[in-house]
Design a protein around this motif. Structure first.
Motif, PDB file in Angstrom:
ATOM      1  N   ARG A   1       0.826  -1.217   0.000  1.00 31.88           N
ATOM      2  CA  ARG A   1       0.000   0.000   0.000  1.00 31.88           C
ATOM      3  C   ARG A   1       0.856   1.261   0.000  1.00 31.88           C
ATOM      4  O   ARG A   1       0.462   2.292  -0.553  1.00 31.88           O
ATOM      5  CB  ARG A   1      -0.906   0.034   1.240  1.00 31.88           C
ATOM      6  CG  ARG A   1      -2.106  -0.864   1.196  1.00 31.88           C
ATOM      7  CD  ARG A   1      -2.926  -0.704   2.471  1.00 31.88           C
ATOM      8  NE  ARG A   1      -3.526   0.622   2.571  1.00 31.88           N
ATOM      9  CZ  ARG A   1      -4.721   0.949   2.087  1.00 31.88           C
ATOM     10  NH1 ARG A   1      -5.436   0.043   1.439  1.00 31.88           N
ATOM     11  NH2 ARG A   1      -5.202   2.173   2.243  1.00 31.88           N
TER      12      ARG A   1
ATOM     13  N   SER B   1      -3.242   4.961 -16.822  1.00 26.82           N
ATOM     14  CA  SER B   1      -4.089   3.817 -17.154  1.00 26.82           C
ATOM     15  C   SER B   1      -4.293   3.697 -18.665  1.00 26.82           C
ATOM     16  O   SER B   1      -4.493   2.603 -19.189  1.00 26.82           O
ATOM     17  CB  SER B   1      -5.446   3.939 -16.455  1.00 26.82           C
ATOM     18  OG  SER B   1      -6.086   5.154 -16.819  1.00 26.82           O
TER      19      SER B   1
ATOM     20  N   ILE C   1       0.219  -9.839  -7.973  1.00 26.22           N
ATOM     21  CA  ILE C   1      -1.161 -10.217  -7.656  1.00 26.22           C
ATOM     22  C   ILE C   1      -1.282 -11.732  -7.553  1.00 26.22           C
ATOM     23  O   ILE C   1      -1.896 -12.265  -6.622  1.00 26.22           O
ATOM     24  CB  ILE C   1      -2.132  -9.665  -8.722  1.00 26.22           C
ATOM     25  CG1 ILE C   1      -2.251  -8.145  -8.591  1.00 26.22           C
ATOM     26  CG2 ILE C   1      -3.512 -10.312  -8.585  1.00 26.22           C
ATOM     27  CD1 ILE C   1      -2.979  -7.488  -9.747  1.00 26.22           C
TER      28      ILE C   1
ATOM     29  N   TRP D   1      -3.476   1.887   6.782  1.00 24.22           N
ATOM     30  CA  TRP D   1      -4.831   1.946   6.227  1.00 24.22           C
ATOM     31  C   TRP D   1      -5.546   3.251   6.588  1.00 24.22           C
ATOM     32  O   TRP D   1      -6.709   3.419   6.257  1.00 24.22           O
ATOM     33  CB  TRP D   1      -5.646   0.747   6.703  1.00 24.22           C
ATOM     34  CG  TRP D   1      -5.448  -0.460   5.839  1.00 24.22           C
ATOM     35  CD1 TRP D   1      -6.274  -0.915   4.855  1.00 24.22           C
ATOM     36  CD2 TRP D   1      -4.337  -1.373   5.865  1.00 24.22           C
ATOM     37  NE1 TRP D   1      -5.759  -2.046   4.264  1.00 24.22           N
ATOM     38  CE2 TRP D   1      -4.569  -2.354   4.865  1.00 24.22           C
ATOM     39  CE3 TRP D   1      -3.176  -1.455   6.626  1.00 24.22           C
ATOM     40  CZ2 TRP D   1      -3.685  -3.397   4.620  1.00 24.22           C
ATOM     41  CZ3 TRP D   1      -2.294  -2.491   6.376  1.00 24.22           C
ATOM     42  CH2 TRP D   1      -2.544  -3.447   5.389  1.00 24.22           C
TER      43      TRP D   1
ATOM     44  N   PRO E   1      -4.594   7.009   1.988  1.00 22.92           N
ATOM     45  CA  PRO E   1      -4.874   6.360   0.701  1.00 22.92           C
ATOM     46  C   PRO E   1      -3.724   5.457   0.268  1.00 22.92           C
ATOM     47  O   PRO E   1      -2.558   5.718   0.576  1.00 22.92           O
ATOM     48  CB  PRO E   1      -5.039   7.544  -0.263  1.00 22.92           C
ATOM     49  CG  PRO E   1      -5.377   8.707   0.609  1.00 22.92           C
ATOM     50  CD  PRO E   1      -4.634   8.483   1.890  1.00 22.92           C
ATOM     51  N   PRO E   2      -4.037   4.391  -0.470  1.00 22.79           N
ATOM     52  CA  PRO E   2      -2.977   3.517  -0.983  1.00 22.79           C
ATOM     53  C   PRO E   2      -2.205   4.193  -2.103  1.00 22.79           C
ATOM     54  O   PRO E   2      -2.599   5.249  -2.605  1.00 22.79           O
ATOM     55  CB  PRO E   2      -3.754   2.303  -1.501  1.00 22.79           C
ATOM     56  CG  PRO E   2      -5.089   2.866  -1.888  1.00 22.79           C
ATOM     57  CD  PRO E   2      -5.377   3.930  -0.867  1.00 22.79           C
TER      58      PRO E   2
ATOM     59  N   ASP F   1      -3.441  -1.698  -8.008  1.00 23.20           N
ATOM     60  CA  ASP F   1      -4.575  -2.553  -8.349  1.00 23.20           C
ATOM     61  C   ASP F   1      -5.398  -2.865  -7.097  1.00 23.20           C
ATOM     62  O   ASP F   1      -4.842  -3.071  -6.014  1.00 23.20           O
ATOM     63  CB  ASP F   1      -4.070  -3.860  -8.975  1.00 23.20           C
ATOM     64  CG  ASP F   1      -5.188  -4.673  -9.606  1.00 23.20           C
ATOM     65  OD1 ASP F   1      -5.966  -5.301  -8.855  1.00 23.20           O
ATOM     66  OD2 ASP F   1      -5.288  -4.680 -10.842  1.00 23.20           O
ATOM     67  N   GLU F   2      -6.710  -2.910  -7.247  1.00 21.81           N
ATOM     68  CA  GLU F   2      -7.586  -3.166  -6.100  1.00 21.81           C
ATOM     69  C   GLU F   2      -7.290  -4.502  -5.432  1.00 21.81           C
ATOM     70  O   GLU F   2      -7.522  -4.668  -4.234  1.00 21.81           O
ATOM     71  CB  GLU F   2      -9.051  -3.118  -6.542  1.00 21.81           C
ATOM     72  CG  GLU F   2      -9.536  -1.718  -6.887  1.00 21.81           C
ATOM     73  CD  GLU F   2     -11.023  -1.685  -7.161  1.00 21.81           C
ATOM     74  OE1 GLU F   2     -11.661  -2.766  -7.082  1.00 21.81           O
ATOM     75  OE2 GLU F   2     -11.546  -0.598  -7.446  1.00 21.81           O
ATOM     76  N   GLN F   3      -6.791  -5.454  -6.194  1.00 20.71           N
ATOM     77  CA  GLN F   3      -6.475  -6.762  -5.613  1.00 20.71           C
ATOM     78  C   GLN F   3      -5.285  -6.696  -4.665  1.00 20.71           C
ATOM     79  O   GLN F   3      -5.051  -7.631  -3.895  1.00 20.71           O
ATOM     80  CB  GLN F   3      -6.202  -7.767  -6.732  1.00 20.71           C
ATOM     81  CG  GLN F   3      -7.406  -8.021  -7.620  1.00 20.71           C
ATOM     82  CD  GLN F   3      -7.073  -8.949  -8.764  1.00 20.71           C
ATOM     83  OE1 GLN F   3      -7.027 -10.166  -8.591  1.00 20.71           O
ATOM     84  NE2 GLN F   3      -6.839  -8.385  -9.939  1.00 20.71           N
TER      85      GLN F   3
ATOM     86  N   GLN G   1      -5.073  -4.164  -2.548  1.00 23.15           N
ATOM     87  CA  GLN G   1      -5.556  -3.273  -1.501  1.00 23.15           C
ATOM     88  C   GLN G   1      -6.562  -3.999  -0.604  1.00 23.15           C
ATOM     89  O   GLN G   1      -7.678  -3.533  -0.404  1.00 23.15           O
ATOM     90  CB  GLN G   1      -6.240  -2.048  -2.105  1.00 23.15           C
ATOM     91  CG  GLN G   1      -5.414  -1.220  -3.050  1.00 23.15           C
ATOM     92  CD  GLN G   1      -6.216  -0.055  -3.609  1.00 23.15           C
ATOM     93  OE1 GLN G   1      -6.967   0.610  -2.894  1.00 23.15           O
ATOM     94  NE2 GLN G   1      -6.075   0.193  -4.896  1.00 23.15           N
ATOM     95  N   PRO G   2      -6.215  -5.140  -0.050  1.00 27.39           N
ATOM     96  CA  PRO G   2      -7.189  -5.873   0.769  1.00 27.39           C
ATOM     97  C   PRO G   2      -7.536  -5.125   2.046  1.00 27.39           C
ATOM     98  O   PRO G   2      -6.741  -4.327   2.550  1.00 27.39           O
ATOM     99  CB  PRO G   2      -6.455  -7.182   1.084  1.00 27.39           C
ATOM    100  CG  PRO G   2      -5.006  -6.796   1.061  1.00 27.39           C
ATOM    101  CD  PRO G   2      -4.892  -5.789  -0.049  1.00 27.39           C
ATOM    102  N   ASP G   3      -8.725  -5.393   2.545  1.00 30.40           N
ATOM    103  CA  ASP G   3      -9.106  -4.860   3.848  1.00 30.40           C
ATOM    104  C   ASP G   3      -8.199  -5.474   4.904  1.00 30.40           C
ATOM    105  O   ASP G   3      -7.946  -6.684   4.890  1.00 30.40           O
ATOM    106  CB  ASP G   3     -10.573  -5.198   4.142  1.00 30.40           C
ATOM    107  CG  ASP G   3     -11.010  -4.691   5.498  1.00 30.40           C
ATOM    108  OD1 ASP G   3     -11.201  -3.476   5.643  1.00 30.40           O
ATOM    109  OD2 ASP G   3     -11.142  -5.522   6.421  1.00 30.40           O
TER     110      ASP G   3
END
Length: 259
Positions: free
Chosen positions: A18, A142, A163, A203, A206-207, A212-214, A216-218
């Motif tokens: 992150r 992007s 990932i 957390w 911001p990351p 990629d959202e993958q 950025q796990p909770d």
């Protein structure tokens, strides 16, 4: 970031990912471990996911039992020798074991995630490939028509590779934890909540931009095999104990005389 700078657990790795845009070039903790020199008891098989899970379950159960025995053995040393007790080189013990003596208790953490081949692969890939790739491609675009060759390499190779390795790591840890649900020693020493809380600060901001959202796990969803225990510091090792005993004795003597 938190702690010593070592990345020794899945929550620590997620936090490092992150913060890829906020760190200096890292040194891979996995490389520092020199896993090929670990004693056989700590060597988890490198193979398919099922093999790694099965091997991890055995190893973590052994470590949990060592921690259980440590509570009684700790006081036998004038100065506790972690490498000797855990049968590790000093450099390996420094990475795998963290010990803090408090006023009357001892806190011990064993970073079992670092023993996993899937963890070391993911951590080393982040430190040696993903991190420099992200920095070279920054600022990330992007749109493909605006990317540099560094950006293409990051989006097409660096990010997908990390990932995939992260997914494998999470699956291995989940599998091992499921298999250890009946192991009382593991349950008693499971330090997941504590380890996740150590990295909470990552957390609160911001990351890294473009991550990629993958990746950025909770935080609360990140599994770990980190183990931790607390036990009383042997009385003869407690700082100021003699002074406290003298004070208590004087109080008791004063009460006896008064009575």
């Amino acid at each position: 970031m938190n702690g010593s700078g070592y990345v020794r657990s899945a929550p620590a790795l997620a936090a490092a990912i992150r913060c890829t845009d906020q760190r200096r070039l890292p040194v891979s903790t996995a490389r520092l471990l020199h896993a090929e020199q670990l004693p056989p008891v700590y060597r988890i098989e490198t193979g398919d996911q099922e093999q790694e899970v099965a091997s991890a379950v055995q190893t973590v159960a052994i470590v949990a039992d060592k921690l259980r025995r440590l509570t009684a053995a700790y006081g036998e040393w004038d100065a506790f020798d972690a490498p000797a007790f855990f049968d590790l080189y000093a450099e390996q013990a420094d990475l795998l074991v963290h010990i803090v003596e408090r006023v009357s208790t001892v806190h011990v953490v064993f970073y079992a995630d670092l023993l996993l081949p899937s963890f070391r692969r993911a951590e080393e890939t982040w430190a040696t490939e993903f991190f420099p790739g992200y920095q070279a491609a920054h600022p990330l675009q992007s749109r493909t028509d605006r990317r540099t060759s560094y950006g293409d390499h990051y989006f097409e190779i660096d990010a997908p590779k990390l990932i995939a390795y992260w997914r494998r790591l999470v699956d291995v840890i989940h599998g091992a934890r499921r298999a250890l649900t009946g192991d009382i020693g593991f349950l008693a020493a499971s330090g997941g909540s504590e380890e996740r809380s150590r990295w909470q600060s990552a957390w609160t901001r911001p990351p890294a931009v473009g991550l990629d959202e993958q990746l950025q796990p909770d935080l609360q969803a990140i599994p770990t095999l980190t183990l931790s225990i607390n036990f009383p510091l042997p009385a003869h090792r407690q700082p100021g104990r003699l002074r406290r005993l003298r004070r208590m004795w004087r109080r008791g003597d004063w009460r006896r005389r008064k009575g």
